[in-house]
Design a protein around this motif. Structure first.
Motif, PDB file in Angstrom:
ATOM      1  N   LEU A 259      37.889 -27.030  53.968  1.00  0.00           N
ATOM      2  CA  LEU A 259      39.260 -27.316  53.520  1.00  0.00           C
ATOM      3  C   LEU A 259      39.430 -26.390  51.676  1.00  0.00           C
ATOM      4  O   LEU A 259      39.838 -25.896  51.375  1.00  0.00           O
ATOM      5  N   GLY A 260      37.719 -25.902  51.402  1.00  0.00           N
ATOM      6  CA  GLY A 260      37.416 -25.090  50.158  1.00  0.00           C
ATOM      7  C   GLY A 260      37.020 -23.912  50.213  1.00  0.00           C
ATOM      8  O   GLY A 260      36.377 -23.330  50.017  1.00  0.00           O
ATOM      9  N   SER A 261      37.604 -23.588  51.717  1.00  0.00           N
ATOM     10  CA  SER A 261      36.621 -21.896  51.800  1.00  0.00           C
ATOM     11  C   SER A 261      37.785 -20.590  51.753  1.00  0.00           C
ATOM     12  O   SER A 261      39.486 -21.542  52.031  1.00  0.00           O
ATOM     13  N   TRP A 262      37.992 -19.974  51.724  1.00  0.00           N
ATOM     14  CA  TRP A 262      38.681 -18.828  51.424  1.00  0.00           C
ATOM     15  C   TRP A 262      38.710 -17.401  51.993  1.00  0.00           C
ATOM     16  O   TRP A 262      36.849 -16.843  51.849  1.00  0.00           O
TER      17      TRP A 262
ATOM     18  N   ASP B  64      30.650 -16.372  32.101  1.00  0.00           N
ATOM     19  CA  ASP B  64      32.012 -15.781  32.819  1.00  0.00           C
ATOM     20  C   ASP B  64      32.802 -16.842  33.822  1.00  0.00           C
ATOM     21  O   ASP B  64      32.686 -18.344  33.670  1.00  0.00           O
ATOM     22  N   SER B  65      34.387 -16.937  32.800  1.00  0.00           N
ATOM     23  CA  SER B  65      35.127 -17.346  32.464  1.00  0.00           C
ATOM     24  C   SER B  65      35.781 -16.755  34.164  1.00  0.00           C
ATOM     25  O   SER B  65      36.886 -17.651  34.193  1.00  0.00           O
ATOM     26  N   ARG B  66      35.793 -16.042  34.909  1.00  0.00           N
ATOM     27  CA  ARG B  66      36.220 -16.111  36.212  1.00  0.00           C
ATOM     28  C   ARG B  66      36.658 -16.969  37.573  1.00  0.00           C
ATOM     29  O   ARG B  66      35.342 -18.158  36.955  1.00  0.00           O
ATOM     30  N   VAL B  67      37.141 -17.271  38.392  1.00  0.00           N
ATOM     31  CA  VAL B  67      36.897 -18.373  39.324  1.00  0.00           C
ATOM     32  C   VAL B  67      35.951 -17.713  39.421  1.00  0.00           C
ATOM     33  O   VAL B  67      35.401 -16.345  40.440  1.00  0.00           O
ATOM     34  N   LYS B  68      35.057 -18.907  40.088  1.00  0.00           N
ATOM     35  CA  LYS B  68      34.137 -18.655  41.043  1.00  0.00           C
ATOM     36  C   LYS B  68      33.595 -18.889  42.120  1.00  0.00           C
ATOM     37  O   LYS B  68      34.114 -20.245  41.731  1.00  0.00           O
ATOM     38  N   PHE B  69      32.645 -18.235  43.306  1.00  0.00           N
ATOM     39  CA  PHE B  69      32.448 -18.681  44.744  1.00  0.00           C
ATOM     40  C   PHE B  69      31.120 -19.342  44.909  1.00  0.00           C
ATOM     41  O   PHE B  69      30.805 -18.104  44.221  1.00  0.00           O
TER      42      PHE B  69
ATOM     43  N   ALA C 217      33.917 -23.501  47.577  1.00  0.00           N
ATOM     44  CA  ALA C 217      33.867 -23.809  46.429  1.00  0.00           C
ATOM     45  C   ALA C 217      32.180 -24.479  46.403  1.00  0.00           C
ATOM     46  O   ALA C 217      31.765 -24.072  45.312  1.00  0.00           O
ATOM     47  N   ALA C 218      31.958 -24.571  47.564  1.00  0.00           N
ATOM     48  CA  ALA C 218      30.244 -25.040  47.071  1.00  0.00           C
ATOM     49  C   ALA C 218      29.370 -24.820  48.155  1.00  0.00           C
ATOM     50  O   ALA C 218      29.414 -24.759  49.084  1.00  0.00           O
ATOM     51  N   ALA C 219      28.429 -25.159  48.002  1.00  0.00           N
ATOM     52  CA  ALA C 219      27.037 -25.226  49.230  1.00  0.00           C
ATOM     53  C   ALA C 219      26.390 -26.101  49.088  1.00  0.00           C
ATOM     54  O   ALA C 219      25.449 -25.937  47.145  1.00  0.00           O
ATOM     55  N   ILE C 220      25.589 -26.481  49.660  1.00  0.00           N
ATOM     56  CA  ILE C 220      24.215 -27.390  49.927  1.00  0.00           C
ATOM     57  C   ILE C 220      22.801 -26.459  49.763  1.00  0.00           C
ATOM     58  O   ILE C 220      23.759 -25.939  51.475  1.00  0.00           O
ATOM     59  N   LEU C 221      21.867 -25.859  49.477  1.00  0.00           N
ATOM     60  CA  LEU C 221      20.713 -25.001  49.641  1.00  0.00           C
ATOM     61  C   LEU C 221      19.365 -26.055  50.084  1.00  0.00           C
ATOM     62  O   LEU C 221      19.517 -26.398  49.382  1.00  0.00           O
ATOM     63  N   SER C 222      19.086 -25.358  51.193  1.00  0.00           N
ATOM     64  CA  SER C 222      18.265 -26.496  51.238  1.00  0.00           C
ATOM     65  C   SER C 222      16.506 -25.633  51.760  1.00  0.00           C
ATOM     66  O   SER C 222      16.505 -24.688  52.056  1.00  0.00           O
TER      67      SER C 222
ATOM     68  N   ALA D 222       8.217 -27.494  46.730  1.00  0.00           N
ATOM     69  CA  ALA D 222       7.434 -26.274  46.676  1.00  0.00           C
ATOM     70  C   ALA D 222       8.955 -26.027  47.305  1.00  0.00           C
ATOM     71  O   ALA D 222       9.086 -24.762  47.358  1.00  0.00           O
ATOM     72  N   THR D 223       8.563 -26.364  48.503  1.00  0.00           N
ATOM     73  CA  THR D 223       8.712 -25.891  49.771  1.00  0.00           C
ATOM     74  C   THR D 223      10.057 -26.849  50.785  1.00  0.00           C
ATOM     75  O   THR D 223      10.932 -25.442  51.012  1.00  0.00           O
ATOM     76  N   THR D 224      10.627 -27.687  50.174  1.00  0.00           N
ATOM     77  CA  THR D 224      11.363 -28.494  50.807  1.00  0.00           C
ATOM     78  C   THR D 224      12.898 -28.998  50.031  1.00  0.00           C
ATOM     79  O   THR D 224      13.382 -29.824  49.938  1.00  0.00           O
ATOM     80  N   GLY D 225      12.859 -28.246  48.763  1.00  0.00           N
ATOM     81  CA  GLY D 225      13.479 -28.614  47.721  1.00  0.00           C
ATOM     82  C   GLY D 225      15.361 -28.203  48.531  1.00  0.00           C
ATOM     83  O   GLY D 225      15.446 -27.409  49.309  1.00  0.00           O
ATOM     84  N   SER D 226      15.739 -28.679  47.432  1.00  0.00           N
ATOM     85  CA  SER D 226      17.222 -28.540  47.389  1.00  0.00           C
ATOM     86  C   SER D 226      18.505 -28.661  46.240  1.00  0.00           C
ATOM     87  O   SER D 226      17.759 -29.329  45.449  1.00  0.00           O
ATOM     88  N   VAL D 227      19.215 -27.789  46.584  1.00  0.00           N
ATOM     89  CA  VAL D 227      20.336 -27.221  44.713  1.00  0.00           C
ATOM     90  C   VAL D 227      21.903 -27.623  45.584  1.00  0.00           C
ATOM     91  O   VAL D 227      21.939 -27.718  46.695  1.00  0.00           O
ATOM     92  N   LEU D 228      22.159 -28.317  45.014  1.00  0.00           N
ATOM     93  CA  LEU D 228      23.769 -27.871  44.766  1.00  0.00           C
ATOM     94  C   LEU D 228      24.464 -26.873  43.818  1.00  0.00           C
ATOM     95  O   LEU D 228      24.475 -26.909  43.264  1.00  0.00           O
ATOM     96  N   LEU D 229      25.242 -25.376  44.351  1.00  0.00           N
ATOM     97  CA  LEU D 229      25.282 -24.905  43.917  1.00  0.00           C
ATOM     98  C   LEU D 229      27.311 -25.062  44.293  1.00  0.00           C
ATOM     99  O   LEU D 229      27.575 -25.190  44.910  1.00  0.00           O
ATOM    100  N   PHE D 230      27.867 -25.591  43.143  1.00  0.00           N
ATOM    101  CA  PHE D 230      28.924 -25.434  42.362  1.00  0.00           C
ATOM    102  C   PHE D 230      29.989 -25.184  41.226  1.00  0.00           C
ATOM    103  O   PHE D 230      29.648 -26.066  40.072  1.00  0.00           O
TER     104      PHE D 230
END
Length: 135
Positions: free
Chosen positions: A17-20, A58-63, A79-84, A122-130
Motif C-alpha cells: 500500500l505504500g508503494s509507487w 533535501d526538501s523533496r519527497v523521498k522514497f 515509503a519505508a524499508a527494513i534492511l537486515s 557488525a554483521t547482523t545489524g538492521s536499520v529502518l529507512l523511513f
C-alpha cells in the motif's frame, strides 16, 4: 467463503500500500534499497521521475527503492524499508541513520535523518529507512 479473522496476519515484510511505480531517467541503473527523491513527472504526467538522493538536506519527497530500477525503465519505490544483515556497529539502537552520497545511508555525519538503527551489530545489524517519517 469468507476469510476468517484468525487467518489475517499483520504484514511484516512488504508494504504494497505504500508503494509507487516510478521512472528512472538518470542514465544509470538505481540499485535496490537506495534512497531516491522525486525530480518531476514524465511528459504525460503518468509517472513520477526519481533520482538518487544526495548527502545534503533535501526538501523533496523521498522514497526507498523496492527493486533495482534499470535506466530508462519503471520500478517500485516504497515509503519505508527494513534492511537486515548490515553493519550498524558504529551506533546503538535508536541512533539516527542519515542520508549519504549516491542514495546511500550512514550512521552519524550527514545533515538529513532518513531512518534509525533497529539492531546494532557488525554483521547482523538492521536499520529502518523511513525518509519521509523522520525529521
Amino acid at each position: 467463503m469468507a476469510i476468517k479473522p484468525r487467518r489475517i496476519k499483520p504484514n511484516t515484510t512488504v508494504d504494497y500500500l505504500g508503494s509507487w511505480t516510478v521512472l528512472n531517467e538518470t542514465g544509470a541503473d538505481i540499485e535496490k534499497n537506495k534512497l531516491v527523491a522525486i525530480s518531476g513527472v514524465n511528459s504525460n504526467g503518468a509517472f513520477m521521475i526519481v533520482e538518487l538522493l544526495g548527502a545534503g538536506a533535501d526538501s523533496r519527497v523521498k522514497f526507498v527503492t523496492g527493486q533495482k530500477i534499470p535506466k530508462g525503465s519503471s520500478g517500485v519505490v516504497r515509503a519505508a524499508a527494513i534492511l537486515s544483515n548490515v553493519n550498524t556497529a558504529a551506533g546503538a539502537v535508536g541512533d539516527a541513520v542519515n542520508a549519504a552520497a549516491s542514495g546511500g545511508w550512514q550512521i552519524g555525519g550527514g545533515s538529513e535523518q532518513v531512518g534509525q538503527i533497529l539492531k546494532a551489530d557488525a554483521t547482523t545489524g538492521s536499520v529502518l529507512l523511513f525518509p519521509q517519517g523522520v525529521s
